[in-house]
Design a protein around this motif. Structure first.
Motif, PDB file in Angstrom:
ATOM      1  N   THR A 136      72.011  36.409  20.591  1.00 12.60           N
ATOM      2  CA  THR A 136      70.678  36.999  20.717  1.00 12.60           C
ATOM      3  C   THR A 136      70.460  37.557  22.118  1.00 12.60           C
ATOM      4  OG1 THR A 136      69.841  35.412  19.091  1.00 12.60           O
ATOM      5  CG2 THR A 136      68.219  36.555  20.464  1.00 12.60           C
ATOM      6  N   ALA A 137      70.909  36.790  23.122  1.00 12.70           N
ATOM      7  CA  ALA A 137      70.774  37.265  24.502  1.00 12.70           C
ATOM      8  C   ALA A 137      71.620  38.511  24.734  1.00 12.70           C
ATOM      9  CB  ALA A 137      71.175  36.153  25.471  1.00 12.70           C
ATOM     10  N   LYS A 139      72.453  40.733  22.452  1.00 14.97           N
ATOM     11  CA  LYS A 139      71.792  41.863  21.783  1.00 14.97           C
ATOM     12  C   LYS A 139      70.558  42.315  22.561  1.00 14.97           C
ATOM     13  CE  LYS A 139      73.279  40.636  17.104  1.00 14.97           C
ATOM     14  NZ  LYS A 139      72.837  40.216  15.751  1.00 14.97           N
ATOM     15  N   LYS A 140      69.907  41.373  23.249  1.00 15.84           N
ATOM     16  CA  LYS A 140      68.711  41.712  24.017  1.00 15.84           C
ATOM     17  C   LYS A 140      69.057  42.607  25.195  1.00 15.84           C
ATOM     18  CE  LYS A 140      64.884  39.592  26.552  1.00 15.84           C
ATOM     19  NZ  LYS A 140      64.285  38.297  26.991  1.00 15.84           N
ATOM     20  N   TYR A 141      70.156  42.308  25.871  1.00 17.67           N
ATOM     21  CA  TYR A 141      70.550  43.095  27.041  1.00 17.67           C
ATOM     22  C   TYR A 141      71.458  44.262  26.689  1.00 17.67           C
ATOM     23  CZ  TYR A 141      68.646  39.306  29.854  1.00 17.67           C
ATOM     24  OH  TYR A 141      67.816  38.392  30.426  1.00 17.67           O
TER      25      TYR A 141
END
Length: 239
Positions: A136-137, A139-141
């Motif tokens: 998730t992290a 994909k966030k960045y």
């Protein structure tokens, strides 16, 4: 569906889970078995049971604790050759020692797995959640990373676009080989062999950097002895 239907257990026991196919294809439930009781360990338990001559007290108590009596061992616990006056034909003592020992070792492992498997499943769940958080992290960045790459690519494209414009302007930058060579270096280049023979005429054979330094020293003296007309002539030749 038919395979699941055939796997339904009809023993009627109160604590039975109702099916012996419930966890058949789940690798996570067999990780403790694969790590602590692989096929080699099970064969070793079987071989050790065959070597025993007397049933240990701990193994007998373990069998009674889990309800393994004559009904669990089936026909092997019934001796047809014992008559009515010779004792009970259906007895746990009729079961071979190696079989009772192997069953006791298997039950001992089952007790261990009951304690170890929940911990292993929790560890797997924690690792799974940590991996999901990392994904998730990432994909966030990821949009920021793509934006930086696009900005970098656009800056490179601007430089590439600007390069032909600068080349299209005449006399903005000298073409390689069009700039005249300095007069002194042109003079040294044309007389290099003569200067090298002058340096090595006394028998000393210099090489590499030492030879270049000696040639430059001799050429500098020769250049300083030239007149202005001779230097101007070499300048015209160098253009």
């Amino acid at each position: 569906l038919n395979e699941y239907r055939f796997a339904v257990c009809l023993c009627g026991h109160q604590k039975c889970r109702g099916s012996f196919l419930h966890f058949a294809t789940a690798d996570c439930y067999q990780q403790v078995l694969s790590r602590n009781s692989p096929i080699a360990v099970r064969f070793a338990n079987l071989a050790r049971g065959c070597m025993k001559k007397v049933m240990s007290k701990e193994d007998s108590e373990l069998l009674l604790k889990h309800g393994f009596n004559t009904a669990a061992f089936g026909a092997v616990s019934f001796n047809h050759h014992i008559g009515p006056n010779g004792g009970t034909p259906d007895s746990i003592e009729n079961v071979p020692i190696w079989l009772r020992t192997y069953v006791a070792d298997t039950l001992r492992y089952i007790q261990y797995e009951r304690r170890a498997l929940p911990v292993a499943l929790l560890c797997n769940q924690i690792e799974k959640k940590e991996k999901e958080q990392e994904d998730t992290a990432a994909k966030k960045y990821e949009p920021e990373k793509k934006l930086k790459q696009q900005n970098k690519g656009s800056s490179n494209s601007k430089q590439d676009v600007g390069a032909p414009l600068s080349e299209s302007v005449p006399d903005s930058k000298p073409i390689a080989g069009s700039k005249p060579q300095p007069t002194y270096f042109f003079y040294v280049q044309n007389h290099r062999e003569h200067f090298a023979s002058t340096v090595n005429k006394d028998g000393t054979k210099l090489k590499g950097l030492e030879l270049s330094r000696a040639i430059n020293a001799v050429a500098s003296d020769a250049w300083s002895n030239l007149s202005d007309e001779e230097k101007q002539s070499w300048k015209q030749k160098a253009i």
